[in-house]
Scaffold this motif. Structure first.
Motif, short mmCIF file in Angstrom:
data_model
loop_
_atom_site.label_atom_id
_atom_site.label_comp_id
_atom_site.label_asym_id
_atom_site.label_seq_id
_atom_site.Cartn_x
_atom_site.Cartn_y
_atom_site.Cartn_z
N VAL A 1 7.97 1.11 -14.02
CA VAL A 1 6.80 1.71 -14.66
C VAL A 1 6.07 2.69 -13.74
O VAL A 1 5.46 3.64 -14.20
N VAL A 2 6.13 2.43 -12.44
CA VAL A 2 5.48 3.29 -11.44
C VAL A 2 6.40 3.35 -10.22
O VAL A 2 7.07 2.36 -9.90
N ILE A 3 6.41 4.49 -9.55
CA ILE A 3 7.13 4.60 -8.28
C ILE A 3 6.10 4.90 -7.20
O ILE A 3 5.35 5.89 -7.31
N LEU A 4 6.03 4.02 -6.21
CA LEU A 4 5.16 4.23 -5.06
C LEU A 4 5.94 4.90 -3.94
O LEU A 4 7.17 4.75 -3.86
N GLY B 1 -0.42 10.67 -7.21
CA GLY B 1 -1.16 11.14 -6.05
C GLY B 1 -2.22 10.17 -5.56
O GLY B 1 -2.70 10.30 -4.44
N ASP B 2 -2.59 9.18 -6.39
CA ASP B 2 -3.57 8.18 -5.97
C ASP B 2 -3.00 7.32 -4.84
O ASP B 2 -1.80 7.05 -4.80
N PHE B 3 -3.89 6.86 -3.95
CA PHE B 3 -3.49 5.87 -2.94
C PHE B 3 -3.89 4.50 -3.45
O PHE B 3 -5.00 4.33 -3.94
N VAL B 4 -2.97 3.53 -3.36
CA VAL B 4 -3.27 2.18 -3.80
C VAL B 4 -3.02 1.20 -2.66
O VAL B 4 -2.22 1.45 -1.76
N ASN B 5 -3.72 0.08 -2.72
CA ASN B 5 -3.52 -1.00 -1.75
C ASN B 5 -2.75 -2.12 -2.42
O ASN B 5 -2.69 -2.23 -3.65
N GLU B 6 -2.14 -2.98 -1.60
CA GLU B 6 -1.42 -4.13 -2.13
C GLU B 6 -2.36 -4.94 -3.02
O GLU B 6 -3.51 -5.20 -2.64
N ALA C 1 0.85 -1.19 0.00
CA ALA C 1 0.00 0.00 0.00
C ALA C 1 0.89 1.24 0.00
O ALA C 1 1.97 1.24 0.59
N GLY C 2 0.44 2.28 -0.68
CA GLY C 2 1.18 3.53 -0.70
C GLY C 2 0.57 4.50 -1.69
O GLY C 2 -0.44 4.21 -2.32
N SER C 3 1.22 5.63 -1.82
CA SER C 3 0.77 6.65 -2.77
C SER C 3 1.57 6.53 -4.06
O SER C 3 2.76 6.21 -4.04
N VAL C 4 0.90 6.79 -5.18
CA VAL C 4 1.58 6.79 -6.47
C VAL C 4 2.37 8.10 -6.54
O VAL C 4 1.79 9.18 -6.61
#
Length: 70
Positions: free
Chosen positions: A29-32, A57-62, A9-12
């Motif tokens: 491809v993405v840095i969290l 800026g989005d928050f994502v879960n595992e 989990a973290g922010s994009v």
């Protein structure tokens, strides 16, 4: 098609690809950002980005899908 998912989990913090971009296996491809650490998420296979499912800026879960590659 393969899906690149968040491994925690973290922010994009940064999206490094866009739809139509070619990607190579192992490419970031993405840095969290989580707990003040930057976690690079890499492509598990080569292909072309079909869809980017997140914005900076989005928050994502595992387990959330970040990018689809075909």
């Amino acid at each position: 098609m393969s899906e690149i998912v968040a491994n925690m989990a973290g922010s994009v913090w940064k999206v490094l690809v866009k739809t139509g971009d070619p990607v190579e296996e192992g490419q970031d491809v993405v840095i969290l950002e989580s707990m003040k650490m930057e976690i690079p998420i890499t492509a598990e296979s080569s292909g072309t980005v079909k869809d980017v499912k997140v914005n900076e800026g989005d928050f994502v879960n595992e387990g959330d899908i970040l990018v689809e590659v075909e």
